[in-house]
Design a protein around this motif. Structure first.
Motif, PDB file in Angstrom:
ATOM      1  N   ARG A   1       0.809  -1.226   0.000  1.00 20.85           N
ATOM      2  CA  ARG A   1       0.000   0.000   0.000  1.00 20.85           C
ATOM      3  C   ARG A   1       0.839   1.272   0.000  1.00 20.85           C
ATOM      4  O   ARG A   1       0.347   2.332  -0.398  1.00 20.85           O
ATOM      5  CB  ARG A   1      -0.909   0.025   1.235  1.00 20.85           C
ATOM      6  N   PHE A   2       2.092   1.184   0.474  1.00 23.76           N
ATOM      7  CA  PHE A   2       2.922   2.381   0.618  1.00 23.76           C
ATOM      8  C   PHE A   2       4.121   2.329  -0.314  1.00 23.76           C
ATOM      9  O   PHE A   2       4.726   1.285  -0.501  1.00 23.76           O
ATOM     10  CB  PHE A   2       3.371   2.542   2.075  1.00 23.76           C
ATOM     11  N   ASP A   3       4.451   3.504  -0.878  1.00 20.66           N
ATOM     12  CA  ASP A   3       5.629   3.629  -1.742  1.00 20.66           C
ATOM     13  C   ASP A   3       6.910   3.610  -0.932  1.00 20.66           C
ATOM     14  O   ASP A   3       7.930   3.076  -1.365  1.00 20.66           O
ATOM     15  CB  ASP A   3       5.597   4.960  -2.517  1.00 20.66           C
ATOM     16  N   LEU A   4       6.857   4.218   0.247  1.00 18.40           N
ATOM     17  CA  LEU A   4       8.036   4.419   1.082  1.00 18.40           C
ATOM     18  C   LEU A   4       7.685   4.109   2.530  1.00 18.40           C
ATOM     19  O   LEU A   4       6.696   4.638   3.055  1.00 18.40           O
ATOM     20  CB  LEU A   4       8.511   5.873   0.945  1.00 18.40           C
ATOM     21  N   ILE A   5       8.472   3.252   3.158  1.00 22.91           N
ATOM     22  CA  ILE A   5       8.285   2.927   4.573  1.00 22.91           C
ATOM     23  C   ILE A   5       9.532   3.409   5.307  1.00 22.91           C
ATOM     24  O   ILE A   5      10.645   2.971   4.996  1.00 22.91           O
ATOM     25  CB  ILE A   5       8.047   1.423   4.786  1.00 22.91           C
ATOM     26  N   LEU A   6       9.320   4.328   6.239  1.00 27.28           N
ATOM     27  CA  LEU A   6      10.423   4.960   6.964  1.00 27.28           C
ATOM     28  C   LEU A   6      10.474   4.473   8.405  1.00 27.28           C
ATOM     29  O   LEU A   6       9.548   4.720   9.185  1.00 27.28           O
ATOM     30  CB  LEU A   6      10.252   6.489   6.947  1.00 27.28           C
ATOM     31  N   ALA A   7      11.542   3.784   8.742  1.00 33.38           N
ATOM     32  CA  ALA A   7      11.747   3.275  10.099  1.00 33.38           C
ATOM     33  C   ALA A   7      12.451   4.334  10.939  1.00 33.38           C
ATOM     34  O   ALA A   7      13.343   5.033  10.454  1.00 33.38           O
ATOM     35  CB  ALA A   7      12.579   2.001  10.061  1.00 33.38           C
ATOM     36  N   MET A   8      12.068   4.427  12.189  1.00 32.11           N
ATOM     37  CA  MET A   8      12.663   5.424  13.072  1.00 32.11           C
ATOM     38  C   MET A   8      14.034   5.016  13.607  1.00 32.11           C
ATOM     39  O   MET A   8      14.794   5.866  14.048  1.00 32.11           O
ATOM     40  CB  MET A   8      11.725   5.733  14.236  1.00 32.11           C
ATOM     41  N   ASP A   9      14.347   3.725  13.563  1.00 31.02           N
ATOM     42  CA  ASP A   9      15.678   3.299  13.994  1.00 31.02           C
ATOM     43  C   ASP A   9      16.067   2.006  13.281  1.00 31.02           C
ATOM     44  O   ASP A   9      15.250   1.377  12.608  1.00 31.02           O
ATOM     45  CB  ASP A   9      15.780   3.172  15.519  1.00 31.02           C
ATOM     46  N   GLU A  10      17.337   1.636  13.438  1.00 31.20           N
ATOM     47  CA  GLU A  10      17.880   0.477  12.727  1.00 31.20           C
ATOM     48  C   GLU A  10      17.226  -0.837  13.161  1.00 31.20           C
ATOM     49  O   GLU A  10      17.061  -1.738  12.340  1.00 31.20           O
ATOM     50  CB  GLU A  10      19.391   0.419  12.900  1.00 31.20           C
ATOM     51  N   LYS A  11      16.833  -0.959  14.403  1.00 30.10           N
ATOM     52  CA  LYS A  11      16.162  -2.176  14.873  1.00 30.10           C
ATOM     53  C   LYS A  11      14.816  -2.329  14.179  1.00 30.10           C
ATOM     54  O   LYS A  11      14.465  -3.414  13.712  1.00 30.10           O
ATOM     55  CB  LYS A  11      15.999  -2.136  16.403  1.00 30.10           C
ATOM     56  N   ASN A  12      14.063  -1.238  14.088  1.00 29.30           N
ATOM     57  CA  ASN A  12      12.773  -1.310  13.398  1.00 29.30           C
ATOM     58  C   ASN A  12      12.954  -1.560  11.904  1.00 29.30           C
ATOM     59  O   ASN A  12      12.161  -2.270  11.294  1.00 29.30           O
ATOM     60  CB  ASN A  12      11.945  -0.046  13.653  1.00 29.30           C
ATOM     61  N   LEU A  13      14.006  -1.012  11.320  1.00 30.24           N
ATOM     62  CA  LEU A  13      14.291  -1.269   9.908  1.00 30.24           C
ATOM     63  C   LEU A  13      14.583  -2.760   9.695  1.00 30.24           C
ATOM     64  O   LEU A  13      14.075  -3.368   8.756  1.00 30.24           O
ATOM     65  CB  LEU A  13      15.451  -0.409   9.417  1.00 30.24           C
ATOM     66  N   ALA A  14      15.387  -3.344  10.571  1.00 32.61           N
ATOM     67  CA  ALA A  14      15.688  -4.779  10.470  1.00 32.61           C
ATOM     68  C   ALA A  14      14.421  -5.618  10.644  1.00 32.61           C
ATOM     69  O   ALA A  14      14.205  -6.601   9.918  1.00 32.61           O
ATOM     70  CB  ALA A  14      16.734  -5.180  11.515  1.00 32.61           C
ATOM     71  N   ASP A  15      13.554  -5.221  11.580  1.00 33.58           N
ATOM     72  CA  ASP A  15      12.289  -5.937  11.776  1.00 33.58           C
ATOM     73  C   ASP A  15      11.405  -5.836  10.530  1.00 33.58           C
ATOM     74  O   ASP A  15      10.775  -6.813  10.125  1.00 33.58           O
ATOM     75  CB  ASP A  15      11.539  -5.399  12.993  1.00 33.58           C
ATOM     76  N   LEU A  16      11.376  -4.658   9.916  1.00 39.14           N
ATOM     77  CA  LEU A  16      10.596  -4.478   8.688  1.00 39.14           C
ATOM     78  C   LEU A  16      11.145  -5.349   7.554  1.00 39.14           C
ATOM     79  O   LEU A  16      10.377  -5.973   6.819  1.00 39.14           O
ATOM     80  CB  LEU A  16      10.594  -3.007   8.269  1.00 39.14           C
ATOM     81  N   GLU A  17      12.463  -5.377   7.423  1.00 41.42           N
ATOM     82  CA  GLU A  17      13.076  -6.213   6.383  1.00 41.42           C
ATOM     83  C   GLU A  17      12.710  -7.683   6.593  1.00 41.42           C
ATOM     84  O   GLU A  17      12.440  -8.403   5.639  1.00 41.42           O
ATOM     85  CB  GLU A  17      14.600  -6.041   6.367  1.00 41.42           C
ATOM     86  N   ALA A  18      12.685  -8.113   7.863  1.00 38.72           N
ATOM     87  CA  ALA A  18      12.367  -9.509   8.174  1.00 38.72           C
ATOM     88  C   ALA A  18      10.905  -9.849   7.877  1.00 38.72           C
ATOM     89  O   ALA A  18      10.600 -10.985   7.503  1.00 38.72           O
ATOM     90  CB  ALA A  18      12.687  -9.812   9.633  1.00 38.72           C
ATOM     91  N   MET A  19      10.006  -8.906   8.034  1.00 32.51           N
ATOM     92  CA  MET A  19       8.579  -9.180   7.815  1.00 32.51           C
ATOM     93  C   MET A  19       8.116  -8.813   6.408  1.00 32.51           C
ATOM     94  O   MET A  19       6.980  -9.105   6.046  1.00 32.51           O
ATOM     95  CB  MET A  19       7.712  -8.471   8.872  1.00 32.51           C
ATOM     96  N   ARG A  20       9.004  -8.246   5.622  1.00 33.49           N
ATOM     97  CA  ARG A  20       8.657  -7.802   4.260  1.00 33.49           C
ATOM     98  C   ARG A  20       8.274  -9.000   3.384  1.00 33.49           C
ATOM     99  O   ARG A  20       9.054  -9.921   3.186  1.00 33.49           O
ATOM    100  CB  ARG A  20       9.860  -7.088   3.662  1.00 33.49           C
ATOM    101  N   PRO A  21       7.076  -8.976   2.803  1.00 34.45           N
ATOM    102  CA  PRO A  21       6.672 -10.086   1.932  1.00 34.45           C
ATOM    103  C   PRO A  21       7.402 -10.043   0.588  1.00 34.45           C
ATOM    104  O   PRO A  21       7.792  -8.972   0.123  1.00 34.45           O
ATOM    105  CB  PRO A  21       5.170  -9.875   1.740  1.00 34.45           C
ATOM    106  N   ALA A  22       7.579 -11.192  -0.001  1.00 42.42           N
ATOM    107  CA  ALA A  22       8.211 -11.278  -1.323  1.00 42.42           C
ATOM    108  C   ALA A  22       7.405 -10.460  -2.324  1.00 42.42           C
ATOM    109  O   ALA A  22       6.179 -10.443  -2.276  1.00 42.42           O
ATOM    110  CB  ALA A  22       8.292 -12.728  -1.772  1.00 42.42           C
ATOM    111  N   GLY A  23       8.101  -9.768  -3.194  1.00 44.43           N
ATOM    112  CA  GLY A  23       7.449  -8.985  -4.231  1.00 44.43           C
ATOM    113  C   GLY A  23       6.964  -7.625  -3.794  1.00 44.43           C
ATOM    114  O   GLY A  23       6.291  -6.936  -4.552  1.00 44.43           O
TER     115      GLY A  23
END
Length: 148
Positions: free
Chosen positions: A76-98
């Protein structure tokens, strides 16, 4: 072109709702939302002291309610902005394929300063966090406007 941005922190009660409100003010044509990587505060309003600090600078957070990031957000979103590196890593881990969304740190657009937005729930520096978020929001506006 309308850009859609999701701001993400851990609980969605301090940093990400503030990021949402500031981006909405700086980029009124954008579709902006916020969410947390955890489910700790789902349904809660933003943290009271964060609301007070934001209101003092002209931002209203009271209508927002915490929610958790969903798999659909990555589509749904073009850009997802994480507030810190831990949240960015969590987002990368939960990111669905495609997923077409771009992921970045909220402060990635700043030439100097920290990479992570400090969590004012623990630091108590609500004004300092607001200043960082405002500076980065203006920089994101400049970057996204230039690439449109």
């Amino acid at each position: 072109m309308t850009v859609s941005i999701l701001c993400v922190c851990l609980g969605n009660i301090c940093r990400s709702p503030t990021g949402q409100a500031v981006l909405e003010a700086v980029m009124p044509e954008a579709r902006v939302d916020s969410a947390g990587t955890s489910d700790w505060h789902v349904g809660d309003a933003p943290y009271g002291p964060m609301q007070l600090a934001a209101r003092a600078r002209g931002y209203e957070l009271g209508q927002q309610r915490a929610r958790q990031v969903t798999a659909e957000d990555f589509h749904r979103f073009d850009l997802i902005l994480a507030m810190d590196e831990k949240n960015l890593a969590d987002l990368e881990a939960m990111r669905p394929a495609g997923s077409p969304a771009d992921l970045a740190l909220y402060l990635d657009v700043l030439d100097e300063g920290p990479r992570n937005v400090p969590d004012p729930y623990y630091t108590r520096d609500f004004d300092g966090v607001l200043a960082l978020i405002e500076e980065a929001a203006r920089a994101w506006n400049d970057r996204l406007s230039a690439s449109a």
